[in-house]
Each structure stands twice: as structure tokens, then as C-alpha cells.
Design a protein around this motif. Structure first.
Motif, mmCIF file in Angstrom:
data_model
loop_
_atom_site.group_PDB
_atom_site.id
_atom_site.type_symbol
_atom_site.label_atom_id
_atom_site.label_comp_id
_atom_site.label_asym_id
_atom_site.label_seq_id
_atom_site.Cartn_x
_atom_site.Cartn_y
_atom_site.Cartn_z
ATOM 1 N N PRO A 1 41.434 46.560 38.971
ATOM 2 C CA PRO A 1 42.319 46.833 37.821
ATOM 3 C C PRO A 1 42.054 48.199 37.180
ATOM 4 C CG PRO A 1 41.512 44.580 37.710
ATOM 5 C CD PRO A 1 40.758 45.255 38.821
ATOM 6 N N ALA A 2 40.784 48.612 37.105
ATOM 7 C CA ALA A 2 40.469 49.924 36.515
ATOM 8 C C ALA A 2 41.123 51.035 37.324
ATOM 9 C CB ALA A 2 38.954 50.121 36.446
ATOM 10 N N THR B 1 43.429 40.039 43.421
ATOM 11 C CA THR B 1 43.401 40.905 42.244
ATOM 12 C C THR B 1 44.446 42.003 42.375
ATOM 13 O OG1 THR B 1 41.036 40.529 42.079
ATOM 14 C CG2 THR B 1 41.927 42.348 40.798
ATOM 15 N N ARG C 1 39.438 44.092 60.574
ATOM 16 C CA ARG C 1 40.170 45.199 59.953
ATOM 17 C C ARG C 1 40.388 44.934 58.479
ATOM 18 N NH1 ARG C 1 44.918 46.731 64.188
ATOM 19 N NH2 ARG C 1 45.729 47.610 62.290
ATOM 20 N N GLY D 1 36.245 43.373 47.047
ATOM 21 C CA GLY D 1 37.024 42.949 45.902
ATOM 22 C C GLY D 1 38.039 41.943 46.366
ATOM 23 N N SER D 2 38.686 41.302 45.410
ATOM 24 C CA SER D 2 39.640 40.272 45.779
ATOM 25 C C SER D 2 40.977 40.866 46.127
ATOM 26 C CB SER D 2 39.809 39.306 44.621
ATOM 27 O OG SER D 2 40.959 38.528 44.835
ATOM 28 N N ALA E 1 27.896 36.433 55.925
ATOM 29 C CA ALA E 1 28.710 35.377 56.539
ATOM 30 C C ALA E 1 29.347 35.871 57.833
ATOM 31 C CB ALA E 1 29.793 34.909 55.563
ATOM 32 N N GLN F 1 29.512 38.283 51.964
ATOM 33 C CA GLN F 1 30.515 38.177 53.023
ATOM 34 C C GLN F 1 30.085 38.889 54.297
ATOM 35 O OE1 GLN F 1 34.620 38.343 52.177
ATOM 36 N NE2 GLN F 1 34.360 37.760 50.053
ATOM 37 N N LYS G 1 44.939 50.925 36.698
ATOM 38 C CA LYS G 1 45.250 51.431 35.354
ATOM 39 C C LYS G 1 45.137 52.951 35.285
ATOM 40 C CE LYS G 1 44.382 47.421 32.508
ATOM 41 N NZ LYS G 1 43.342 46.612 31.856
ATOM 42 N N GLN H 1 21.255 37.910 49.103
ATOM 43 C CA GLN H 1 22.562 38.447 48.753
ATOM 44 C C GLN H 1 22.413 39.638 47.813
ATOM 45 O OE1 GLN H 1 24.964 35.263 47.221
ATOM 46 N NE2 GLN H 1 24.959 34.179 49.187
ATOM 47 N N THR H 2 23.189 40.684 48.091
ATOM 48 C CA THR H 2 23.185 41.871 47.234
ATOM 49 C C THR H 2 24.620 42.143 46.771
ATOM 50 O OG1 THR H 2 23.399 43.243 49.212
ATOM 51 C CG2 THR H 2 21.183 42.922 48.352
ATOM 52 N N PRO H 3 24.789 42.919 45.696
ATOM 53 C CA PRO H 3 26.141 43.146 45.162
ATOM 54 C C PRO H 3 27.048 43.896 46.131
ATOM 55 C CG PRO H 3 24.469 43.868 43.597
ATOM 56 C CD PRO H 3 23.745 43.526 44.855
ATOM 57 N N HIS I 1 35.197 51.217 39.104
ATOM 58 C CA HIS I 1 34.299 50.092 39.341
ATOM 59 C C HIS I 1 35.027 48.785 39.623
ATOM 60 C CE1 HIS I 1 35.098 48.367 35.398
ATOM 61 N NE2 HIS I 1 35.010 49.587 34.918
ATOM 62 N N SER I 2 36.348 48.768 39.443
ATOM 63 C CA SER I 2 37.098 47.547 39.732
ATOM 64 C C SER I 2 38.510 47.911 40.153
ATOM 65 C CB SER I 2 37.145 46.627 38.511
ATOM 66 O OG SER I 2 38.044 47.139 37.551
#
Lengths: 283, 283
Positions: free
Chosen positions: B33-34, B61, B174, B57-58, B110, B107, B37, B127-129, B30-31
Motif C-alpha cells: 500500500p505504501a 493486498t 515464477r 507480500g500478499s 516451504a 515460504q 500510495k 523463520q526470518t522476515p 516497506h509495504s
């Protein structure tokens, strides 16, 4: 004066804008390009948009739009420290350790990863479009065992209880915003840290060591860079421009000479602005 | 083999992972970092995470986590072209011009700004997730006058009709992904474009012209940079490391000499990987 900003209300951009312009009329926009266009078409006098480390929109959107599609000057920079709070409904305030589901913007969830892993390893994580949305959802479902990760302002707005403070992984997380629409914007309500200049440098394609050559113009004059980033030009893959922040506390003529030297080498220079950086404290 | 990726299913990261690893077991996280890890703790053999220009995602990150908190090598890069489609329920296929509300990730909205302004200047934007969420919402409310902006895969998954193709503002957008967990990952199912090396260089604090000095080591050896970015070190404000991509098609020894020279100057070098870049075509 009318000041546009990237909304929604209670977003970090709103907080920055409200602090910098406490007496002006603030107008939210749903996207960064919409906010920039409103400045272009004089629907608002100034605009405030995030340019770095933001949860709410892409940095690249701001920089690329200003580089490619507009000649709007940057007049000031606002720096806001970002703190994330764990909040629940007032019904859940005492037994907040029993929450089963945590809602927030994906990047706020990512920033609070260590806290979540340590305190709520088994909780479901649910991504929301914004931290404000997560807070509003928790407020609308007060009996569910859910929590939101959001800034303090959201807890106030939606009347939630903050049960763990400053849970973000990094102690201080800062977001930068540009005030656009005038080449000199005075922000008397917040302190000034330093003077900075941002420019985009495009070097001729296929010039070997192009960036090294361009930086020579600053280096031997002892003009310090505080940030550099290459960005694709989008016209042709593999071509780049360099976004450079210069420390501009002194010697404006010296900087002008450096820019002229880069142009003599065949480079193109677009100045975004020469502006003051204003850090906000204690929010 | 088990390959982790930044989920959810039908995300762009999933598309890239599925194309590169058609025969392996894929595990969504879900992320970012997850996902990293899970590679660290050997829950999966490899991981796929976005590192540039992503909707999901960033970038920061990924880079910051690998720099600060892990020594996992980068073994390959996947490059995926991103196209956005306007899609509606099959009930609305004929009269799609009557839609009143458009849903998507902020985004993606945008990125499709010009199309929306031109064709749907009065539509409400929601906006949606994720883009996948927008598509699923449209599928669940087939009689409402709504549309989603999402990739082709979502239209297939939720049985929606694409009514306008490739509506993103930039012709080709891209996204780059890193395959992490081994210093050499072979991807026989997708072509190879070139060899690249990514490293982080930290120069001594307050060394004047530090970046210019570090780049000299590459410049006089005619080693080309394809990307550079300064990133805050987070320990102390104002200190930076430089993330540098080198063209590494030839002369690995020459690059080693350049890195040694930077270390002699007092710089620190962390190599993320020396890996092949694999562009995916025609999705």
C-alpha cells in the motif's frame, strides 16, 4: 486424538485448532507441507492448515500440495475472524503514544496501514517472521519505545498491554482453515453454518471456452458456486486447473450428475471434500 | 524518472524493477500500500508491486487495494523466474554438509521442503522476515554452522558461497509484478511475450449462475481467459467480484463488445489495464 496444526503456538491456526479440538493433543508443525505429511504418515490423526487469507503461510501451498501430492480428504472447515491489536509493555502503557517503532508480520503491518499512517506516520516499521515473534520481542525489551501488532492471545501470552483495539483496516477479516485427514470430521464445540464441496476441475488443454463449458454443468442445474480460482498446473505454463467451491446444502445427486457431465466433456474432477463450514465467534 | 518498488533492496521485486528500469532512480517502500500510495500522490512516477506467487507480500493486498481504493492503471507486467540457493559463509564452504540450522523466509523454507527433508532432515529451521535477512545473518555469524536459503543476488551482496543451486521443489517458479501509474509503460530492456487485459467484473448479488452468464460474453466471441479468481467484496460477506485476465493479442473492439454486454446484463466492469507481459530470462 492427536491433531497437528501449522505453528507456532499462539498463531491464528493454533487458536482455530484449540477452539475446535479443546480436549485433544495438539502438535505444532513448522510448515504446511510438514503438517500435511504428518497426516499422510499417520503421525497425527488430523491436521489443521490455513487455506485462505492467512498471515502465516501461503494458501497456494495448501491447495497445490493437496492437489498434486496427496489424496488426503478435507473433513471440515473452520472460519476464524482476525483482529489485530496494538500492544506495548506494561512499562509503556501510559505513554504508548511516544512509541517510535512498530514490529509485526509484513501482512499484519499492511493490514493496519491506515491506522499506522493516521496515528504513527513517523514510526519505523520492522518486519518480523510472525506476529507472535513481534509480541515476544516487545516483552523482552520492556523499556524500549516499541509496540507490536498481534492478536489478543499474544498480549495474554507475553503479558503485554493492549492500547488500541481492532486496528486492522477492514472491520472483519476472516481466515479459513481446513481440517484434513478424514472425509467427515465432527466439530461439536463450534456451530455449523453450511455444507460446502470443494473440487478441482482440469479441462482438456486448448479447449476453447473450457471454463464456460464446465460451469454450464452447474449453472443449468442451479448449483451455486461460492468461489472459483484458476491455478497453474505447474507441469506446463499456461495450463490451469480450476478450484471451485459449491454450495452443497441440498441435492448431492444433482452435483454428482454435474461432475459426470464434466467428465463426459473430457474434464477431470478431483473432489477435495464435501464438508461442514464452522464459523468461530467472539475471540 | 523515479520508480518505486516493494523493498527491501535485493528483494525479488527489486531485481525485477532493476532489470526493467536500469537507468532510473529506484525508491524502495516497506509495504505494497505504501508503494501504491506514493504513485497516487506523485511521489514517484511509476510503482512496481508483486501480484502473484510472491514471497514478499500478499497478492491480495495489491489486487484489493487497486480495486477498492484507487484508480491507478496497470501499464505493464514483469515475470521473473525465482530460484532459491543454499548459501553458507566462505568459512563453511568446504564442510557445508555439517550445518545444523537453516534460516529463511517461511515460504522459501516451504518451497525447499523436499531438498531439506532429503539432505538436512535433522536441521533446525528458523523463520526470518525475508530471505535477504537470512543471508545477512549468516554473513554476520561466519563461524556458526548455519546456512541461508535465498536468491543468488543475496549471496553476491553478502559475499556468501552458494553450495547447492536451485533447490526449490518446483523446477521453475515464477513471480509476476505489475508496473502501475500509467496506462502504457514501455520496457525496451526486456522482451515482450504477449498482450493481456485484466478486469474486475462484479455481477448483481444473487443473480443465479452470474459468473456463467458473464463468461458467455467472452466464450461465444472466442476470447480466451488466462486466469480467473473470485475475491470477496468485503462490504458484505458472500458477495464477490471476479478478477479476469483475457488474452488480448487481437480484436480490441470484440473485447469492448463483450464488456458492454456484461454491463447490459447488470454487471459492473473495472479495467485494470491492457498491457504487455515481459518475461525476464536468465537471472
Amino acid at each position: 486424538m492427536k491433531v497437528g496444526y501449522l505453528g507456532p503456538e499462539s498463531s491464528f491456526t493454533h487458536t482455530a485448532t484449540r477452539t475446535a479440538f479443546p480436549e485433544d493433543t495438539l502438535v505444532p508443525f513448522h510448515s504446511i507441507p510438514a503438517c500435511i505429511k504428518a497426516v499422510e504418515f499417520n503421525e497425527v490423526d488430523l491436521g489443521v492448515v490455513p487455506i485462505e487469507n492467512t498471515l502465516e503461510g501461503s494458501v497456494n501451498t495448501t491447495v497445490d500440495y493437496l492437489f498434486h501430492q496427496s489424496s488426503i480428504p478435507v473433513g471440515a472447515e473452520i472460519v476464524l475472524p482476525i483482529f489485530q491489536q496494538l500492544m506495548v509493555s506494561k512499562e509503556n502503557k501510559e505513554n504508548w503514544k511516544e512509541i517510535r517503532r512498530i514490529l509485526s508480520h509484513p501482512q499484519a503491518l499492511a493490514q493496519s496501514q491506515e491506522f499506522i499512517n493516521c496515528h504513527f506516520p513517523d514510526a519505523d516499521l520492522e518486519q518480523t517472521p510472525s506476529t507472535a515473534y513481534a509480541a515476544s520481542f516487545v516483552a523482552e525489551h520492556p523499556t524500549q519505545k516499541i509496540a507490536a501488532i498481534a492478536p489478543k492471545l499474544s498480549a495474554e501470552k507475553y503479558d503485554l498491554a493492549i492500547v488500541q483495539e481492532n486496528i486492522q483496516d477492514v472491520a472483519i477479516n476472516r481466515t479459513r482453515f481446513w481440517v484434513i485427514g478424514s472425509d467427515q470430521v465432527e466439530l461439536p464445540h463450534i456451530p455449523v453454518e453450511r455444507q460446502k464441496m470443494t473440487l478441482a476441475v482440469t479441462m482438456p488443454n486448448n479447449m476453447p471456452g473450457a471454463l464456460h463449458k464446465a460451469l454450464s454443468a452447474f449453472s443449468w442445474r442451479e448449483i451455486d458456486l461460492s468461489k472459483i480460482e484458476s491455478r497453474p498446473l505447474k507441469t506446463t505454463l499456461g495450463e490451469y486447473f480450476f478450484l471451485i467451491d459449491l454450495v452443497a446444502d441440498k441435492s448431492p445427486e444433482l452435483i454428482q450428475f454435474a461432475l459426470q457431465e464434466i467428465q463426459q466433456m473430457g474434464g477431470e474432477v478431483k473432489v477435495f471434500g464435501n464438508y461442514k463450514v464452522h464459523p468461530i465467534h467472539g475471540i
